[in-house]
Scaffold this motif. Structure first.
Motif, PDB file in Angstrom:
ATOM      1  N   GLY A 188       0.935  -1.696   0.062  1.00  0.00           N
ATOM      2  CA  GLY A 188      -0.002  -0.098   0.096  1.00  0.00           C
ATOM      3  C   GLY A 188       0.574   1.547  -0.048  1.00  0.00           C
ATOM      4  N   ARG A 190       3.505   3.745  -0.086  1.00  0.00           N
ATOM      5  CA  ARG A 190       4.872   4.045  -0.582  1.00  0.00           C
ATOM      6  C   ARG A 190       5.458   2.909   0.424  1.00  0.00           C
ATOM      7  NH1 ARG A 190       4.707   9.720   0.038  1.00  0.00           N
ATOM      8  NH2 ARG A 190       3.433   8.975   2.038  1.00  0.00           N
ATOM      9  N   SER A 257       2.366   9.729   4.366  1.00  0.00           N
ATOM     10  CA  SER A 257       0.815   9.826   4.260  1.00  0.00           C
ATOM     11  C   SER A 257      -0.495  10.358   4.911  1.00  0.00           C
ATOM     12  CB  SER A 257       0.692   8.351   4.168  1.00  0.00           C
ATOM     13  OG  SER A 257      -0.444   7.489   4.188  1.00  0.00           O
ATOM     14  N   GLU A 262      -3.790   6.351  -1.597  1.00  0.00           N
ATOM     15  CA  GLU A 262      -1.925   5.553  -1.161  1.00  0.00           C
ATOM     16  C   GLU A 262      -1.382   5.922  -2.003  1.00  0.00           C
ATOM     17  OE1 GLU A 262      -1.708   3.154   2.096  1.00  0.00           O
ATOM     18  OE2 GLU A 262      -0.529   4.702   2.565  1.00  0.00           O
ATOM     19  N   VAL A 298      -1.805   8.770  11.298  1.00  0.00           N
ATOM     20  CA  VAL A 298      -1.415   7.564  10.537  1.00  0.00           C
ATOM     21  C   VAL A 298      -0.458   7.176  10.266  1.00  0.00           C
ATOM     22  CG1 VAL A 298      -0.767   7.104   7.920  1.00  0.00           C
ATOM     23  CG2 VAL A 298      -2.947   8.564   8.213  1.00  0.00           C
ATOM     24  N   ASN A 299       0.400   8.573  11.233  1.00  0.00           N
ATOM     25  CA  ASN A 299       1.392   7.646  10.795  1.00  0.00           C
ATOM     26  C   ASN A 299       2.106   8.040  12.418  1.00  0.00           C
ATOM     27  OD1 ASN A 299       3.184   7.765   8.756  1.00  0.00           O
ATOM     28  ND2 ASN A 299       1.896  10.033   8.149  1.00  0.00           N
ATOM     29  N   PHE A 328       8.306   5.594   7.002  1.00  0.00           N
ATOM     30  CA  PHE A 328       7.677   5.063   5.281  1.00  0.00           C
ATOM     31  C   PHE A 328       7.623   2.897   5.288  1.00  0.00           C
ATOM     32  CE2 PHE A 328       8.553   9.232   4.240  1.00  0.00           C
ATOM     33  CZ  PHE A 328       8.082   9.468   3.224  1.00  0.00           C
ATOM     34  N   ILE A 329       8.001   3.207   6.103  1.00  0.00           N
ATOM     35  CA  ILE A 329       7.869   1.311   6.766  1.00  0.00           C
ATOM     36  C   ILE A 329       6.567   0.727   7.058  1.00  0.00           C
ATOM     37  CG2 ILE A 329       8.447   0.060   7.726  1.00  0.00           C
ATOM     38  CD1 ILE A 329      10.828   1.466   8.900  1.00  0.00           C
ATOM     39  N   HIS A 331       3.334  -1.930   7.237  1.00  0.00           N
ATOM     40  CA  HIS A 331       3.119  -3.233   8.782  1.00  0.00           C
ATOM     41  C   HIS A 331       3.141  -4.083   7.768  1.00  0.00           C
ATOM     42  CE1 HIS A 331       1.140  -6.125  11.645  1.00  0.00           C
ATOM     43  NE2 HIS A 331       0.417  -6.544  10.619  1.00  0.00           N
ATOM     44  N   TYR A 364       3.096  -3.269  13.745  1.00  0.00           N
ATOM     45  CA  TYR A 364       2.850  -2.982  13.879  1.00  0.00           C
ATOM     46  C   TYR A 364       1.864  -3.255  15.097  1.00  0.00           C
ATOM     47  CZ  TYR A 364       2.691   0.484   9.572  1.00  0.00           C
ATOM     48  OH  TYR A 364       2.961   1.251   8.715  1.00  0.00           O
ATOM     49  N   TRP A 381      -6.371   0.681  12.862  1.00  0.00           N
ATOM     50  CA  TRP A 381      -5.243   1.245  12.222  1.00  0.00           C
ATOM     51  C   TRP A 381      -5.884   1.513  11.253  1.00  0.00           C
ATOM     52  CZ3 TRP A 381      -0.209   1.666  13.753  1.00  0.00           C
ATOM     53  CH2 TRP A 381      -0.011   0.628  14.305  1.00  0.00           C
ATOM     54  N   SER A 384      -6.597  -2.545   5.811  1.00  0.00           N
ATOM     55  CA  SER A 384      -6.797  -4.267   5.827  1.00  0.00           C
ATOM     56  C   SER A 384      -5.545  -4.781   5.271  1.00  0.00           C
ATOM     57  CB  SER A 384      -7.416  -5.232   4.574  1.00  0.00           C
ATOM     58  OG  SER A 384      -8.297  -4.018   4.338  1.00  0.00           O
ATOM     59  N   ALA A 386      -2.850  -6.004   3.283  1.00  0.00           N
ATOM     60  CA  ALA A 386      -1.874  -6.927   2.176  1.00  0.00           C
ATOM     61  C   ALA A 386      -1.412  -7.718   1.910  1.00  0.00           C
ATOM     62  CB  ALA A 386      -2.104  -5.816   0.804  1.00  0.00           C
TER      63      ALA A 386
END
Ligand SMILES: C[S@@+](CC[C@H](N)C(=O)[O-])C[C@H]1O[C@@H](n2cnc3c(N)ncnc32)[C@H](O)[C@@H]1O
Length: 539
Positions: A188, A190, A257, A262, A298-299, A328-329, A331, A364, A381, A384, A386
Motif C-alpha cells: 500500500g 510507498r 501519508s 495512497e 496515520v504515522n 515510510f515503513i 506493516h 505494528y 489502524w 486491511s 495486504a
C-alpha cells in the motif's frame, strides 16, 4: 542630534541590552529574543548614520554580540534556521567571534551537519577564549567526529549504558540512513526497500523524533484513557510548534501519508532524509492543520514494548512520537525488521536476514496471533493488511477448522497442547508445507508456548507436537525474532539444564534470537544482560 537626545538614546540602548541579557540568563528566551531584536534595529539605524571610526567600531561590536546572543536564544527555542542566520550575521562582522562560532557549531550538531559543526568548534578552539570556556570544546569536537562516523557506518553501541543498569544520561545518536530507498509498495502506498543484503541485527536507520510525549499511565482504565488523551493533545501541540518553527520539518512531514489516495502519493527521494544532504529552502508551503492531524493519525508510533518495558523504563510507561523516515515503513505479519526506542531516537534493525530488493517491514502490533484477531486489531489502524501471510491465511480460513481452532484458542475451549496438535494434524490435511507452516504456527504461537511452558502439557502432548526448537525456528524464519518467542526459549533453556553440548547449541540459538530482538546495538555481554531482563520483565 543634540547631546541630550544622544545621551537619552544611549541610555535607552543600554537598558535594552541589559534587559535582553538578563532575560537570556534567566532562560526567558522568547522575551530575550524580542528585546534583542529591538536593540539590533536601533543599533543598525545608528550604524547607518555613524561617521566616526570609533563609533562604527563600538556599534559593530555591540551588534555582533547582540546577534550572537539572539542566536543563542533562538537556538534554545529550537528556531534553528533563524539562529543560524543570526550567527552568520555576527560572523560577517567578526569572522572569529568565539560565542557565535560555538553557537553555530551547536546548532549544526542539532541539525545533524556533523562536519560543518566540527569546523565551527575547530575554529572556536583556536581562540584565546576557548581556555576559559565552561562548555567542553574538545568534547564537542569528539562528538562531531563520533557522529560523523556513526552517520556513515550506522554502528551504535549502548553496551556500557545497559551494563551500568541504564544509569546516567540516555545515549544520543547521529542520524543514520542505511542502504535503503523509498518505492511504491505492493502492500500500500510507498514503502522502504533494502538496496543490499543485511544480516539479522543490522541497523537499517537511526532517526530522531520530530516530537514525543511520554508519561506513566495509571492502572485505572478510565483515568488511563484520559491521561492518554491529554498526552495525545500535548503531542499534537509539540508537532505543530515544530512545524511552525521550521520550514524543513514542515516539508518533511508533508511527504507523509494522510491515509487518502495512497496510490496517487508522490515517492520522495531518500536523499531528502540523509543527514549529509543540504537543505533546500522550501518556502510558503500551506500550513494545513487538518492535513497535519491526518498525517499524525496515520504515522504516529507508540514506543514499542521492548523499549518501554526493558530499556530502563517503568511499567505503565507510555510514549508516543513521530519519526518521519520510519513512517515510510509498512506493516507486515511477516516482518523482517524491528524497532527499539532510546531517548528521542528510534533504531530500526533487521530482525532476520534481509535480501537486497526486499521491502523493510515491521509489525505494528503483535503478529503472533491468529488471522481474525489480527484483523480485529487492524480495525483501529484503519487498513486491511495486504501481506502474503494474510492472503495465504485468508484461503486457509475459508475452511471451517482453522476458525474453530482460533475460537478454541481464544476461549480456552481446549487445552493448549490439543490446539497445537490439531493445528499440526490440520496442516497435514490442508497440505501446508515449508515456510507456510511457520505462518500458521505463528498464528497459534500462544498454544505452542503454553504447551511448552507447562510440565503437565509437555508430558501429555510433547511427543505429538514438534519440538520447541523446530517450532521456534520455523516461526523465526517467517516472522523474524520476537521477544515472546525468545522468552519461552530462554525459560526452556533454564528448565532443561541438558547436556553441555546441547546447551551450547541452545545457548547459541538464544543469542542469535536475542540479536534479532535487540539488534546490533550491544555487545555479547550486554545482550546477555538484556536477555535476563527481558525474561524477568515478561514473566
Ligand atoms: C505509516 S504509513 C506507512 C507508509 C505508507 N504506505 C506511505 O505510503 O506513506 C501506514 C499506512 O500504510 C498503509 N499500510 C501499511 N502497511 C500495510 C499493509 N500491510 N497492508 C496494507 N496497507 C498498509 C496503510 O494505509 C497505513 O495506514
Amino acid at each position: 542630534m543634540d547631546s541630550d537626545h544622544q545621551e537619552m538614546e544611549e541610555e535607552m540602548m543600554h537598558q535594552l541590552r541589559s534587559k535582553a541579557t538578563e532575560l537570556l540568563l534567566r532562560e526567558e528566551f522568547k522575551e530575550s529574543v524580542q528585546i534583542y531584536s529591538k536593540f539590533i534595529t536601533h543599533c543598525q539605524e545608528k550604524l547607518s548614520n555613524a561617521q566616526q571610526t570609533s563609533d562604527l567600531q563600538k556599534l559593530n561590536k555591540s551588534l555582533c554580540l547582540a546577534f550572537s546572543n539572539r542566536a543563542e536564544g533562538r537556538f534554545r527555542l529550537k528556531e534553528y534556521a533563524e539562529a543560524i542566520k543570526d550567527c552568520d550575521q555576527a560572523l560577517k562582522i567578526d569572522d572569529t567571534h568565539f560565542k557565535s562560532l560555538v553557537c553555530k557549531g551547536k546548532i549544526l550538531l542539532n541539525l545533524n551537519k556533523y562536519p560543518m559543526a566540527y569546523d565551527c568548534f575547530k575554529n572556536a578552539s583556536t581562540d584565546s577564549q576557548a581556555r576559559g570556556f565552561s562548555e567542553n570544546l574538545s568534547g564537542y569536537l569528539d562528538l562531531c567526529k563520533k557522529f560523523e562516523i556513526q552517520s556513515t557506518n550506522g554502528v551504535v553501541d549502548v553496551s556500557d549504558w545497559v551494563l551500568s543498569g541504564f544509569k546516567g544520561k540516555v545515549p544520543e545518536f547521529a542520524e543514520y540512513v542505511g542502504p535503503v530507498e523509498i518505492k511504491k509498495s505492493d502492500l500500500g502506498g510507498r514503502g522502504l526497500f533494502s538496496l543490499k543484503n543485511m544480516d539479522m541485527g543490522t541497523i537499517v536507520l537511526v532517526t530522531k523524533a520530530i516530537a514525543t510525549e511520554r508519561g506513566i499511565l495509571p492502572n485505572d482504565e478510565d483515568c488511563n484513557e484520559n491521561v492518554q488523551l491529554v498526552m495525545w493533545k500535548n503531542f499534537i501541540s509539540k508537532v505543530m510548534e515544530s512545524v511552525k518553527r521550521c520550514d524543513h520539518t514542515h516539508h518533511l512531514i508533508r511527504t507523509l501519508s494522510t491515509g487518502e489516495d495512497e496510490n496517487g502519493v508522490e515517492v520522495p527521494n531518500i536523499s531528502l532524509f540523509r543527514p549529509e544532504t543540504e537543505e533546500t529552502e522550501v518556502l510558503n508551503e500551506k500550513f494545513d492543520v487538518d492535513k497535519i492531524l491526518n498525517i499524525l493519525d496515520v504515522n504516529s508510533m507508540v514506543e514499542d514494548s521492548v523499549s518501554s518495558k526493558i530499556l530502563g523504563k517503568n511499567s505503565g510507561y507510555y510514549g508516543v512520537g513521530l519519526w518521519v523516515l520510519a513512517s515510510f515503513i509498512n506493516h507486515s505479519c511477516v516482518p523482517n525488521a524491528r524497532r527499539i526506542h532510546i531517548g528521542d531516537h528510534v533504531i530500526i534493525f533487521a530482525s532476520r536476514d534481509v535480501k537486497a530488493g526486499e521491502e523493510i517491514t515491521f509489525a505494528y502490533f503483535n503478529v503472533l496471533s491468529p488471522l481474525n484477531k489480527r484483523r480485529e486489531t487492524l480495525m483501529n489502524w484503519g487498513f486491511s493488511c495486504a501481506c502474503k501471510r494474510c492472503k495465504f491465511e485468508d484461503e486457509i480460513w475459508s475452511r471451517q477448522e482453522p476458525g474453530e481452532l482460533e475460537v478454541a484458542l481464544e476461549k480456552g475451549l481446549l487445552d493448549m497442547g490439543s490446539v497445537a496438535f490439531r493445528l499440526e494434524e490440520g496442516m497435514k490435511k490442508w497440505v501446508v508445507k515449508g515456510r507456510e507452516k511457520g505462518y500458521l504456527r505463528s498464528s497459534f504461537w500462544e498454544a505452542f508456548s503454553r504447551a511448552f511452558e507447562s510440565e503437565k502439557l509437555t508430558k501429555r502432548w510433547g511427543k505429538r507436537i514438534p519440538a520447541m526448537e523446530v517450532v521456534v525456528d520455523s516461526i523465526v524464519d517467517v516472522v523474524g525474532s520476537d521477544e515472546m518467542v525468545l522468552k519461552v526459549l530462554v525459560e526452556g533453556l533454564k528448565r532443561s539444564g541438558g547436556s553441555s553440548v546441547g546447551r551450547t547449541s541452545e545457548m547459541e540459538r538464544v543469542m542469535k534470537l536475542g540479536r534479532g530482538v535487540y539488534g546490533k546495538i550491544v555487545k555479547r555481554q550486554a545482550l546477555k544482560a538484556l536477555l535476563e531482563l527481558g525474561t524477568r520483565d515478561h514473566s
